[in-house]
Write an enzyme that holds these catalytic residues in place. Structure first.
Site, short mmCIF file in Angstrom:
data_model
loop_
_atom_site.label_atom_id
_atom_site.label_comp_id
_atom_site.label_asym_id
_atom_site.label_seq_id
_atom_site.Cartn_x
_atom_site.Cartn_y
_atom_site.Cartn_z
N THR A 131 -17.04 33.61 -30.25
CA THR A 131 -16.82 32.39 -30.80
C THR A 131 -15.98 31.49 -30.14
O THR A 131 -15.03 30.89 -30.64
CB THR A 131 -16.32 32.49 -32.44
OG1 THR A 131 -15.26 33.04 -32.45
CG2 THR A 131 -17.57 33.23 -33.13
N LEU A 156 -14.42 27.95 -31.39
CA LEU A 156 -14.64 28.10 -33.05
C LEU A 156 -14.07 29.16 -33.80
O LEU A 156 -13.70 30.13 -33.18
CB LEU A 156 -16.15 28.27 -33.18
CG LEU A 156 -17.02 27.00 -32.76
CD1 LEU A 156 -18.45 27.49 -32.54
CD2 LEU A 156 -16.95 25.84 -33.32
N HIS A 189 2.11 39.72 -34.66
CA HIS A 189 1.01 40.41 -35.24
C HIS A 189 1.34 41.65 -35.78
O HIS A 189 2.54 42.17 -35.73
CB HIS A 189 0.11 40.66 -33.63
CG HIS A 189 0.42 41.82 -32.80
ND1 HIS A 189 0.02 43.12 -32.94
CD2 HIS A 189 1.27 41.61 -31.71
CE1 HIS A 189 0.59 43.83 -32.03
NE2 HIS A 189 1.49 42.84 -31.21
N ASP A 242 5.69 47.95 -30.69
CA ASP A 242 4.70 46.96 -30.64
C ASP A 242 3.62 47.12 -31.57
O ASP A 242 2.65 48.20 -31.61
CB ASP A 242 3.94 46.98 -29.13
CG ASP A 242 3.03 45.92 -29.02
OD1 ASP A 242 3.06 44.93 -29.76
OD2 ASP A 242 2.29 45.89 -27.94
N GLU A 262 -4.62 41.14 -32.80
CA GLU A 262 -3.84 40.73 -31.66
C GLU A 262 -4.09 41.62 -30.36
O GLU A 262 -4.30 41.20 -29.37
CB GLU A 262 -2.23 40.58 -31.65
CG GLU A 262 -1.44 40.01 -30.76
CD GLU A 262 -1.15 40.96 -29.61
OE1 GLU A 262 -0.55 40.68 -28.51
OE2 GLU A 262 -1.20 42.16 -29.74
N GLU A 281 -7.75 32.38 -33.68
CA GLU A 281 -8.67 31.95 -34.70
C GLU A 281 -8.18 31.16 -35.75
O GLU A 281 -8.74 29.97 -35.99
CB GLU A 281 -9.31 33.12 -35.42
CG GLU A 281 -10.37 33.77 -34.70
CD GLU A 281 -11.09 33.60 -33.46
OE1 GLU A 281 -11.94 32.69 -33.94
OE2 GLU A 281 -10.89 33.68 -32.28
N ASP A 284 7.33 39.26 -31.44
CA ASP A 284 6.26 40.37 -31.36
C ASP A 284 6.93 41.63 -31.32
O ASP A 284 7.15 42.45 -32.38
CB ASP A 284 5.49 40.05 -29.97
CG ASP A 284 4.31 41.22 -29.96
OD1 ASP A 284 4.33 42.32 -30.61
OD2 ASP A 284 3.13 41.03 -29.29
N HIS A 307 1.90 51.37 -26.21
CA HIS A 307 0.12 51.41 -26.47
C HIS A 307 0.06 52.98 -26.30
O HIS A 307 -1.02 53.43 -26.01
CB HIS A 307 -0.55 50.88 -25.66
CG HIS A 307 -0.43 49.45 -25.60
ND1 HIS A 307 -1.48 48.26 -25.31
CD2 HIS A 307 0.28 48.42 -26.47
CE1 HIS A 307 -0.98 47.21 -25.57
NE2 HIS A 307 -0.01 47.22 -26.47
#
Length: 746
Positions: A263, A266, A373, A383, A421, A430, A450, A550
């Site tokens: 999107t 949008l 996030h 994170d 995120e 968004e 963050d 991560h």
């Protein structure tokens, strides 16, 4: 008819004026007190309240926040993610310490997952497809956290599913120049490339490979880039230190554009129009998979072919070869292929932002936004839960003041706990797309925290230059963890620069990329933004980020033992960021310094002139318009500064204050050009867009110049001229917003 209308308007204005004068002198004559709202309108930030706020920020509360947030893995849209949604709502709706309002905002977003029933596999296979070696599927457990069944297998989000095999080659960091260099020696058609993190974006490693006929890509973290060369979990890496253990794998989203991929431009509501998935760009065109360095070590040290250049060598105790392609004749893997079996799938799923709101008392239609996030790849202690823990503590203290009736900000404050995120800044993007008009017209600034704490050595901050002043002021009022000096003085010791205006100051970074949720606000909407964290001493480690980034090792245990024992770094960030937040929300005149913006533009101009002016003269391209624009901007700033510093400002009407604040608030919006970067989705700010040229100057100009110099094409030099015009007119336009007569000539 027109004459009658004009007479009516004039008469009406005269009556209004007389009425105001009568009311004014009538009040003065009768001795009636000023209206009750007048005191609130003229009120400035309360320094004693800031002191009270900072005293109440509690490191133990932050510690317990982190413990709660990291009990289970909470990847976007999972059950664990929903648990964190409920934590946020419960805190922000608390009757004693909550906010005025809190709610969830849901979007239906396009995500990529590995198949639990068909795990991705990477194997070395013989010519008869006998499996000789299998890459570890999940990371080695050292604590119960890694054994949680909800720990997601390491994977490359948005990598396509597929089954490919080929001879292995080593392609360094997967940059275009790396594949070009490798292709001089090795025929890359039908090969699998192994690359290390860094140098190029995750998805770019595969995007750059595909044109050469590479059919699959492996990505690993080299111990030289993250672990200062340390590789043993017997005594060197986690659980013995902060370093990534050998089986650790950095997960990540392998896409270039931010926001929901189906999107663009949008908001991804359930009924929103969606493009076809086949039309998505910026994701890997070939199967891609991240692996740990224990497996990468085995593969790379067995490679044949010529030695790679010195700059390509890494932390393994062997020579990194290009590959024959494939393995050495003496290797047990000789004549073998590497095979990738990737079973990733894509799905549109609901993901929630959690929003909190404190209504402003004087200017409720002006928003200061604070965001972080909430989703993580696994437990996500650093994170993003370090940032969420800090945000929860800030809202606890401020919410308590609001509930007790001891404080209400001048301007409204919006808190955003962004979802998804990790898949590409989806929740924040968004949100900015849904509320584009209101946020563009009303937002004062955006604060992003963050990863609140990478380590506990010093503060690090990046932002638009106008934010520098308020960040410095806040940092001077917070004590540095473990020191008697301030966060500011400690920061100054670690990284600094000499400013023509201020002398020696801490070095702030610029928000030039899309590394976190500030990107949709700064690059897309042009909202003045900043990002802040406590970080490590970069003179003592080569780590490009904290080593458990991560991985399944980013846990409460890791954070409390090796990142911030005692959570005093978290506390310092909460105090500093909260201080900035209160000043932006409460100051009569917004604490945004346009003079610092002018200084940054002058620095960028000086670099551009040194790098480009002589060559451009030979191409009949003048840089005089850019020089004039920067000079005009400085002049407009100087005039506005005189107004702000005027002793009569205290006696001015609220409309005059509002006028000044609107000029400060909207400055970054003046640098937006939706046509400046047609190949960079979401980037509209011509000063702070991302750049691949690696030069500390205007990004569009730097990239256009590098491209023209490389190609030599006249059309590419035309693009340089175009970007000079874009820059010059944007800066002149910004200068005109700082005056009331739109006069930017000097």
């Amino acid at each position: 008819m027109i004459k009658q209308v004009i007479i009516g308007v004039v008469c009406g204005a005269a009556v209004l004026t007389v009425g105001i004068l009568i009311g004014h002198f009538g009040i003065a004559k009768s001795g009636t007190s000023a209206p009750s709202w007048l005191k609130d309108v003229a009120k400035d930030v309360d320094e004693s309240l800031i002191e009270k706020f900072m005293l109440e920020v509690d490191n133990i509360q932050i510690q317990e926040n982190l413990r709660s947030l990291t009990k289970v893995p909470h990847m976007a849209t999972t059950a664990g993610d929903e648990e964190t949604v409920q934590i946020m709502l419960k805190r922000w709706q608390d009757p004693e310490t909550g906010l005025d309002k809190a709610w969830r905002e849901e979007y239906w977003v396009y995500l990529s997952f590995p198949d639990k029933n068909n795990p991705n596999t990477v194997t070395v296979v013989s010519p008869t497809d006998t499996v000789l070696h299998t890459i570890r599927e999940k990371e080695k457990p050292y604590t119960p956290d890694q054994s949680d069944p909800e720990v997601v297998q390491p994977y490359a989000a948005y990598s396509p599913a597929g089954h490919v095999k080929g001879k292995l080659v080593y392609a360094n960091q997967g940059k275009p120049s790396d594949y070009s260099e490798l292709n001089k020696t090795v025929d890359l058609r039908g090969t699998i490339a192994i690359t290390k993190y860094g140098g190029a974006g995750r998805s770019a490693k595969a995007i750059n490979a595909a044109p050469y006929g590479v059919v699959g890509v492996l990505v690993y973290t080299d111990p030289l880039d993250m672990n200062d060369g340390l590789m043993s979990d017997a005594n060197e890496t986690y659980p013995h230190s902060w370093y990534m253990p050998p089986s650790g794998v950095e997960r990540g989203s392998y896409n270039i554009d931010f926001g929901d991929l189906l999107t663009p431009h949008l908001a991804a509501k359930e009924e929103t129009y969606r493009i076809n998935a086949t039309d998505i760009t910026g994701i890997p065109p070939i199967p891609t998979q991240p692996i740990g360095f224990e497996d990468a070590y085995r593969l790379i040290c067995e490679l044949g072919g010529e030695p790679a250049p010195d700059a390509w060598q890494g932390g393994f105790n062997c020579t990194y070869n290009f590959g024959g392609p494939g393995f050495k004749p003496t290797s047990s893997f000789t004549n073998s292929d590497v095979k990738l079996d990737i079973y990733n799938y894509e799905e549109v799923k609901p993901s929630s932002n959690v929003m909190g709101f404190i209504r402003g008392s004087v200017e409720p239609d002006r928003y200061v936004i604070y965001g972080n996030h909430r989703d993580s790849w696994v437990h996500g202690a650093i994170d993003p839960s370090s940032g969420t823990s800090v945000m929860l503590e800030i809202t606890r203290v401020l919410g308590k003041m609001v509930k007790q009736g001891t404080w209400r900000p001048r301007r409204s404050i919006i808190f955003g706990s962004w979802g998804a995120e990790e898949f590409g800044l989806i929740g924040s993007a968004e949100y900015t797309e849904q509320y584009f008009a209101a946020l563009s017209e009303r937002s004062v600034a955006y604060i992003n925290v963050d990863i609140a704490v990478f380590a506990n050595a010093t503060l690090g901050a990046s932002g638009m230059p106008s934010m520098q002043n308020v960040i410095f002021k806040a940092a001077k009022q917070v004590k540095a963890p473990g020191h008697e000096k301030s966060v500011y003085d400690n920061w100054l010791q670690y990284t600094n620069k000499t400013s023509p205006t201020h002398g020696l100051i801490p070095r702030m970074g610029y928000l030039t990329g899309a590394g976190s949720d500030y990107a949709p606000f700064s690059h897309y909407l042009g909202i003045t933004s900043m990002d802040m964290s406590y970080t490590y001493d970069k003179t003592k480690t080569n780590a490009r980020i904290y080593p458990a980034y991560h991985t399944a090792y980013d846990t409460f245990d890791y954070a409390s033992k090796y990142i911030d024992p005692g959570f005093v770094g978290h506390q310092a960030v909460a105090r500093t960021a909260g201080n900035v937040l209160i000043r932006l929300a409460d100051s009569l005149i917004l604490p945004l310094n346009c003079a610092d913006y002018a200084e940054s533009l002058e620095e960028y101009l000086s670099t551009a002139l040194n790098l480009y002016e002589q060559k451009l003269k030979t191409m009949n391209i003048s840089m005089e318009p850019l020089k004039h624009a920067v000079t005009s901007f400085r002049a407009a700033v100087s005039n506005l500064e005189k107004v702000i510093q005027s002793p009569d400002l205290a006696n001015e009407t609220p409309l005059k204050v509002r006028w000044i604040n609107d000029q400060l608030m909207l400055l970054d919006r003046a640098f937006l050009d939706p046509l400046a970067f047609p190949d960079k989705y979401g980037f509209r700010h011509v000063i702070w867009a991302s750049s691949s040229a690696g030069k500390q100057t205007f990004p569009g100009l730097a990239d256009a110049y590098a491209n023209a110099e490389s190609s030599g094409q006249a059309s590419d030099w035309d693009k340089v001229h175009y970007h000079l015009s874009v820059l010059s007119q944007a800066i002149l336009g910004a200068a005109s917003t700082l005056t009331d007569d739109m006069q930017t000539q000097t």
